[in-house]
Scaffold this motif. Structure first.
Motif, PDB file in Angstrom:
ATOM      1  N   ARG A  54     -30.551   2.829   4.366  1.00  7.36           N
ATOM      2  CA  ARG A  54     -28.964   3.449   4.288  1.00  7.36           C
ATOM      3  C   ARG A  54     -28.698   4.116   2.137  1.00  7.36           C
ATOM      4  O   ARG A  54     -28.634   5.107   2.466  1.00  7.36           O
ATOM      5  CB  ARG A  54     -28.090   2.630   4.195  1.00  7.36           C
ATOM      6  CG  ARG A  54     -26.697   2.718   4.291  1.00  7.36           C
ATOM      7  CD  ARG A  54     -25.467   2.342   5.142  1.00  7.36           C
ATOM      8  NE  ARG A  54     -25.562   1.099   4.933  1.00  7.36           N
ATOM      9  CZ  ARG A  54     -26.053   0.346   5.419  1.00  7.36           C
ATOM     10  NH1 ARG A  54     -26.418   0.580   6.900  1.00  7.36           N
ATOM     11  NH2 ARG A  54     -26.355  -0.895   5.019  1.00  7.36           N
ATOM     12  N   LYS A  56     -30.801   4.589   0.627  1.00  8.79           N
ATOM     13  CA  LYS A  56     -32.259   5.834  -0.033  1.00  8.79           C
ATOM     14  C   LYS A  56     -31.645   7.066   0.402  1.00  8.79           C
ATOM     15  O   LYS A  56     -31.728   7.753  -0.666  1.00  8.79           O
ATOM     16  CB  LYS A  56     -33.424   5.397   0.197  1.00  8.79           C
ATOM     17  CG  LYS A  56     -34.522   6.124   0.005  1.00  8.79           C
ATOM     18  CD  LYS A  56     -36.227   5.877   0.736  1.00  8.79           C
ATOM     19  CE  LYS A  56     -37.081   6.419   0.111  1.00  8.79           C
ATOM     20  NZ  LYS A  56     -37.804   7.009   0.847  1.00  8.79           N
ATOM     21  N   ALA A  57     -30.995   6.977   1.663  1.00  8.71           N
ATOM     22  CA  ALA A  57     -30.430   8.440   1.912  1.00  8.71           C
ATOM     23  C   ALA A  57     -28.853   8.759   0.607  1.00  8.71           C
ATOM     24  O   ALA A  57     -29.088   9.928   0.618  1.00  8.71           O
ATOM     25  CB  ALA A  57     -30.263   8.357   3.699  1.00  8.71           C
ATOM     26  N   ASP A  58     -28.634   7.610   0.632  1.00  9.70           N
ATOM     27  CA  ASP A  58     -27.036   8.283  -0.253  1.00  9.70           C
ATOM     28  C   ASP A  58     -27.618   8.680  -1.060  1.00  9.70           C
ATOM     29  O   ASP A  58     -27.082   9.604  -2.016  1.00  9.70           O
ATOM     30  CB  ASP A  58     -26.411   7.481  -0.949  1.00  9.70           C
ATOM     31  CG  ASP A  58     -25.598   6.521   1.125  1.00  9.70           C
ATOM     32  OD1 ASP A  58     -25.137   6.636   1.830  1.00  9.70           O
ATOM     33  OD2 ASP A  58     -25.258   5.193   1.128  1.00  9.70           O
ATOM     34  N   THR A  61     -28.553  11.992  -1.322  1.00 12.04           N
ATOM     35  CA  THR A  61     -27.312  13.351  -0.638  1.00 12.04           C
ATOM     36  C   THR A  61     -27.281  12.745  -2.071  1.00 12.04           C
ATOM     37  O   THR A  61     -26.515  14.894  -2.019  1.00 12.04           O
ATOM     38  CB  THR A  61     -26.741  12.364   0.329  1.00 12.04           C
ATOM     39  OG1 THR A  61     -27.169  11.842   1.465  1.00 12.04           O
ATOM     40  CG2 THR A  61     -25.029  13.308   0.821  1.00 12.04           C
TER      41      THR A  61
END
Length: 193
Positions: A54, A56-58, A61
């Motif tokens: 999560r 890493k994805a944030d 983004t």
């Protein structure tokens, strides 16, 4: 110490008993000290796979948002060297014209390809031609630097001119147009506002 039986009245129900269908008290046993301490213990940094994924994805983004914002010239995402009205004017001024520096990389690729040919004269003249072209590019960079400084002085005033605008413009002329960041906001031939 023994409990005094007189201190607790007999008509008060004990914890965990049910009176008229509703539980009285907390309805469960008191946890031991070890159980309470174990419940309070948690890692300072969550190292679960989901939390890492999560985060890493944030981060991805946020980076993508910043990249798009910088490419579009959004002042919130520009680095310090690209911020300000004078820097934007210089970028637009450089992007509006044609410059020799944009052709340096393709010229170098051609010279590298010429070195693979077994003709010594062609290799020699390719290198000589490249150096002559680089001298013209340097001249174009100097000329661009001087003219940009004059244009900034006319638009913003000589007393408010930032340092390093000539070098900023010269370095932008050497970059190929489609590789420039922030992306060009004006078309070729269009005068900057």
């Amino acid at each position: 110490m023994a409990k005094n039986s007189e201190s607790v009245p007999n008509d008060v129900p004990s914890e965990g008993t049910v009176l008229n269908g509703t539980p009285v008290g907390k309805g469960r046993a008191t946890p031991s000290r070890a159980e309470q301490e174990a419940a309070r213990k948690r890692p300072l940094v969550a190292d679960t796979k989901e939390a890492k994924a999560r985060a890493k994805a944030d981060l991805a983004t946020q980076r993508e948002k910043a990249r798009v914002g910088m490419a579009n010239g959004d002042p919130r995402y520009l680095p310090a060297r690209d911020q300000g009205a004078q820097r934007k004017f210089v970028r637009d001024w450089v992007d509006a014209g044609w410059h020799l520096g944009e052709a340096v990389m393709p010229a170098m690729v051609l010279v590298i390809l010429a070195t693979f040919l077994p003709i010594a004269a062609l290799q020699y003249y390719a290198f000589v031609g490249l150096w002559i072209f680089i001298f013209f590019v340097i001249g174009d960079m100097v000329l661009t630097s001087i003219t940009v400084k004059r244009a900034v002085k006319r638009k913003f005033g000589a007393d408010k001119m930032e340092k390093g605008l000539g070098w900023y413009a010269a370095m932008r002329t050497v970059q190929m147009r489609f590789l420039r960041l922030p992306k060009p906001q004006v078309k070729r031939g269009q005068k900057p506002a």
